[in-house]
Design a protein around this motif. Structure first.
Motif, PDB file in Angstrom:
ATOM      1  N   MET A 251      85.278 -14.785  40.042  1.00 59.21           N
ATOM      2  CA  MET A 251      85.360 -16.151  40.547  1.00 59.21           C
ATOM      3  C   MET A 251      84.751 -16.276  41.939  1.00 59.21           C
ATOM      4  N   LYS A 252      84.882 -15.223  42.727  1.00 63.84           N
ATOM      5  CA  LYS A 252      84.329 -15.252  44.082  1.00 63.84           C
ATOM      6  C   LYS A 252      82.808 -15.264  44.078  1.00 63.84           C
ATOM      7  N   SER A 253      82.181 -14.937  42.925  1.00 66.28           N
ATOM      8  CA  SER A 253      80.732 -14.975  42.815  1.00 66.28           C
ATOM      9  C   SER A 253      80.207 -16.333  42.357  1.00 66.28           C
ATOM     10  N   PHE A 254      81.114 -17.210  41.895  1.00 61.92           N
ATOM     11  CA  PHE A 254      80.664 -18.502  41.387  1.00 61.92           C
ATOM     12  C   PHE A 254      80.160 -19.383  42.525  1.00 61.92           C
ATOM     13  N   ASP A 255      79.134 -20.175  42.235  1.00 51.72           N
ATOM     14  CA  ASP A 255      78.729 -21.213  43.185  1.00 51.72           C
ATOM     15  C   ASP A 255      79.625 -22.431  43.046  1.00 51.72           C
ATOM     16  N   GLU A 256      80.107 -22.692  41.853  1.00 51.89           N
ATOM     17  CA  GLU A 256      81.122 -23.722  41.664  1.00 51.89           C
ATOM     18  C   GLU A 256      81.963 -23.376  40.452  1.00 51.89           C
ATOM     19  N   PHE A 257      83.186 -23.886  40.466  1.00 54.59           N
ATOM     20  CA  PHE A 257      84.125 -23.636  39.374  1.00 54.59           C
ATOM     21  C   PHE A 257      84.249 -24.908  38.554  1.00 54.59           C
TER      22      PHE A 257
ATOM     23  N   SER B 100      96.365 -23.619  36.952  1.00 55.24           N
ATOM     24  CA  SER B 100      96.495 -22.527  37.910  1.00 55.24           C
ATOM     25  C   SER B 100      95.140 -21.917  38.250  1.00 55.24           C
ATOM     26  N   ALA B 101      94.200 -21.918  37.289  1.00 55.80           N
ATOM     27  CA  ALA B 101      92.872 -21.383  37.581  1.00 55.80           C
ATOM     28  C   ALA B 101      92.153 -22.241  38.610  1.00 55.80           C
ATOM     29  N   VAL B 102      92.404 -23.540  38.587  1.00 57.25           N
ATOM     30  CA  VAL B 102      91.829 -24.433  39.600  1.00 57.25           C
ATOM     31  C   VAL B 102      92.351 -24.053  40.979  1.00 57.25           C
ATOM     32  N   LEU B 103      93.657 -23.788  41.068  1.00 55.91           N
ATOM     33  CA  LEU B 103      94.248 -23.398  42.352  1.00 55.91           C
ATOM     34  C   LEU B 103      93.649 -22.074  42.836  1.00 55.91           C
ATOM     35  N   GLU B 104      93.457 -21.135  41.915  1.00 53.82           N
ATOM     36  CA  GLU B 104      92.862 -19.850  42.284  1.00 53.82           C
ATOM     37  C   GLU B 104      91.430 -20.033  42.775  1.00 53.82           C
ATOM     38  N   ALA B 105      90.673 -20.897  42.117  1.00 54.13           N
ATOM     39  CA  ALA B 105      89.297 -21.161  42.554  1.00 54.13           C
ATOM     40  C   ALA B 105      89.279 -21.768  43.945  1.00 54.13           C
ATOM     41  N   MET B 106      90.194 -22.683  44.204  1.00 51.97           N
ATOM     42  CA  MET B 106      90.282 -23.283  45.536  1.00 51.97           C
ATOM     43  C   MET B 106      90.667 -22.235  46.575  1.00 51.97           C
ATOM     44  N   ALA B 107      91.577 -21.334  46.205  1.00 46.73           N
ATOM     45  CA  ALA B 107      91.960 -20.256  47.122  1.00 46.73           C
ATOM     46  C   ALA B 107      90.776 -19.341  47.416  1.00 46.73           C
ATOM     47  N   CYS B 108      89.854 -19.225  46.452  1.00 45.35           N
ATOM     48  CA  CYS B 108      88.625 -18.439  46.646  1.00 45.35           C
ATOM     49  C   CYS B 108      87.538 -19.226  47.371  1.00 45.35           C
ATOM     50  N   SER B 109      87.883 -20.410  47.850  1.00 43.19           N
ATOM     51  CA  SER B 109      86.939 -21.282  48.565  1.00 43.19           C
ATOM     52  C   SER B 109      85.773 -21.716  47.686  1.00 43.19           C
ATOM     53  N   ARG B 110      86.048 -21.924  46.408  1.00 39.32           N
ATOM     54  CA  ARG B 110      85.016 -22.417  45.498  1.00 39.32           C
ATOM     55  C   ARG B 110      85.111 -23.940  45.377  1.00 39.32           C
ATOM     56  N   ALA B 111      83.974 -24.597  45.366  1.00 44.01           N
ATOM     57  CA  ALA B 111      83.939 -26.016  45.040  1.00 44.01           C
ATOM     58  C   ALA B 111      84.337 -26.180  43.576  1.00 44.01           C
ATOM     59  N   VAL B 112      85.072 -27.244  43.280  1.00 43.35           N
ATOM     60  CA  VAL B 112      85.593 -27.450  41.930  1.00 43.35           C
ATOM     61  C   VAL B 112      85.047 -28.746  41.340  1.00 43.35           C
ATOM     62  N   VAL B 113      84.590 -28.666  40.107  1.00 46.09           N
ATOM     63  CA  VAL B 113      84.296 -29.847  39.302  1.00 46.09           C
ATOM     64  C   VAL B 113      85.225 -29.783  38.106  1.00 46.09           C
ATOM     65  N   ALA B 114      86.046 -30.804  37.928  1.00 50.50           N
ATOM     66  CA  ALA B 114      87.083 -30.747  36.892  1.00 50.50           C
ATOM     67  C   ALA B 114      87.293 -32.124  36.280  1.00 50.50           C
ATOM     68  N   THR B 115      87.999 -32.120  35.162  1.00 50.16           N
ATOM     69  CA  THR B 115      88.362 -33.376  34.523  1.00 50.16           C
ATOM     70  C   THR B 115      89.551 -34.006  35.234  1.00 50.16           C
ATOM     71  N   ARG B 116      89.630 -35.309  35.096  1.00 50.17           N
ATOM     72  CA  ARG B 116      90.763 -36.039  35.653  1.00 50.17           C
ATOM     73  C   ARG B 116      91.888 -36.040  34.614  1.00 50.17           C
ATOM     74  N   ALA B 117      92.308 -34.839  34.251  1.00 50.78           N
ATOM     75  CA  ALA B 117      93.274 -34.670  33.164  1.00 50.78           C
ATOM     76  C   ALA B 117      94.584 -34.121  33.692  1.00 50.78           C
ATOM     77  N   GLY B 118      95.687 -34.600  33.106  1.00 46.40           N
ATOM     78  CA  GLY B 118      96.994 -34.053  33.435  1.00 46.40           C
ATOM     79  C   GLY B 118      97.267 -34.061  34.930  1.00 46.40           C
ATOM     80  N   GLY B 119      97.705 -32.899  35.429  1.00 46.69           N
ATOM     81  CA  GLY B 119      98.048 -32.787  36.840  1.00 46.69           C
ATOM     82  C   GLY B 119      96.909 -32.353  37.740  1.00 46.69           C
ATOM     83  N   ILE B 120      95.700 -32.190  37.187  1.00 46.58           N
ATOM     84  CA  ILE B 120      94.577 -31.711  38.008  1.00 46.58           C
ATOM     85  C   ILE B 120      94.344 -32.587  39.239  1.00 46.58           C
ATOM     86  N   PRO B 121      94.404 -33.935  39.136  1.00 45.99           N
ATOM     87  CA  PRO B 121      94.191 -34.750  40.345  1.00 45.99           C
ATOM     88  C   PRO B 121      95.225 -34.533  41.438  1.00 45.99           C
ATOM     89  N   GLU B 122      96.357 -33.919  41.108  1.00 46.97           N
ATOM     90  CA  GLU B 122      97.326 -33.587  42.151  1.00 46.97           C
ATOM     91  C   GLU B 122      96.863 -32.402  42.986  1.00 46.97           C
TER      92      GLU B 122
END
Length: 369
Positions: A258-264, A275-297
């Protein structure tokens, strides 16, 4: 405080990481926390040395023998809190409570809810969840769904999932380009999730076709295993993406990759929190995700990443390209995401919130006894 934590799954899933973080975190600050899990399961393999572990082999929600084993554990460990981390664990706990346990007082029964699926409405479901004193929802969205399913608001608490930032920082970076023979300097989009319908990788693969049409050197890594692997392989072949999209299978070094990704990218049409979104953010990765469930939180649109509607491959591709084309934006999103996780979704906050629920609800239960 003596707490017993039950998870019945044999194969690994994101929520089990939260189980380990919870049990380990409680034990580290002096609570008598024990874990009951499948004897031959992945959770058993990953449990840290020194963690009190009890193995059992549940086969179904109606497994009377497994419930008897749990009743014996209740009698041996005398827990004040029994925390069921998945639906089968709730069922077996309810069955075990019907057996003679030798407990001086009924324990506080806690049920975690980390998925944004509705509770089943049949009689057995109502019976088993009727034994639960308090539900811990991983997101506000899940709490709302529980209310919609008829759970009284007074029995619902929200404690967001957390990540162990220190442990993530100590994970060595894995050179994904070298590991998978990717072109040097190619931009890399990564996804880490089980290959399951509710994770929506088919939408990510469809979006990848649009992305590589605009940026041909872009590569995609989909890290995980599951029942949809064959279907995704066919889709990748049919779209002519064999050189651009790699299914890595299960990887124990997923965080390092994940630390090698340019974006998650998270393409889930449904998600409790992610939880994978949280891990990507902890790795300082930019995130592109769906507006699904609790992701917008977790992901703040335009601040820590970009959010798009679920099931929309065109919007997903456009957001991926937006971030891929702007290195400054990737860095800004990554830094902001790291700060947000540190303040809002740390393992310390997960543990503190969980203990707070235990203590308040135990006081209330004892006062009513």
């Amino acid at each position: 405080m003596r707490s017993l934590h039950i998870d019945t799954a044999r194969t690994w899933r994101g929520g089990q990481n939260q189980v380990l973080l919870t049990v380990t975190g409680l034990a580290e600050i002096g609570h008598q926390a024990a874990l009951v899990a499948h004897e031959g399961g992945e959770l058993r393999r990953r449990a840290h040395e020194g963690l009190r572990f009890v193995g059992f082999n549940p086969r179904s929600e109606f497994d009377v023998h497994a419930a008897w084993q749990l009743a014996k554990v209740f009698n041996d460990l005398q827990p004040e809190v029994v925390h069921a981390h998945d639906p089968m664990a709730v069922s077996l706990t309810a069955l075990a409570l019907q057996m003679k346990t030798g407990l001086p007082a009924p324990p506080l029964i806690v049920a975690s809810r980390r998925v944004d699926f509705h509770l089943k409405r049949h009689a057995f479901s109502k019976w088993k969840y009727g034994h639960v004193d308090v539900f811990i929802a991983a997101s506000n969205l899940i709490a709302t769904i529980l209310e919609d399913d008829g759970i009284p608001k007074s029995k619902i608490e929200v404690v967001h999932d957390g990540v162990n930032i220190s442990a993530i920082d100590h994970q060595p970076l894995v050179d994904a380009h070298g590991a998978f023979w990717l072109p040097k300097g190619a931009l890399l989009v990564g996804n880490v999730a089980a290959l399951a319908d509710h994770k929506g990788q088919r939408f990510l693969v469809a979006a990848a076709k649009r992305v590589v049409r605009a940026l041909p050197d872009t590569r995609f890594l989909i890290v995980g295993e599951g029942e949809l692997r064959a279907a995704l392989e066919r889709q990748i072949h049919d779209l002519g993406l064999e050189r651009h999209v790699t299914l890595t299978g299960f990887r124990g070094d997923a965080l390092g990759l994940m630390k090698s990704f340019d974006e998650f990218a998270m393409s889930s049409p449904t998600e409790g929190l992610g939880s994978a979104v949280l891990e990507a953010m902890a790795c300082s990765r930019a995130v592109v995700a769906t507006r699904a469930g609790g992701i917008p939180e977790a992901v703040l649109d335009g601040q820590t990443g970009l959010l798009v509607p679920p099931h929309d491959e065109e919007a997903l591709a456009a957001a991926l390209l937006n971030v891929l084309r702007d290195s400054d934006k990737r860095q800004q999103f990554g830094q902001a995401g790291r700060e947000r996780v540190s303040y809002e979704f740390s393992v310390e906050q997960l543990i503190a919130g969980t203990i707070d629920v235990y203590e308040r609800r135990l006081r209330d239960k004892r006062a009513k006894a």
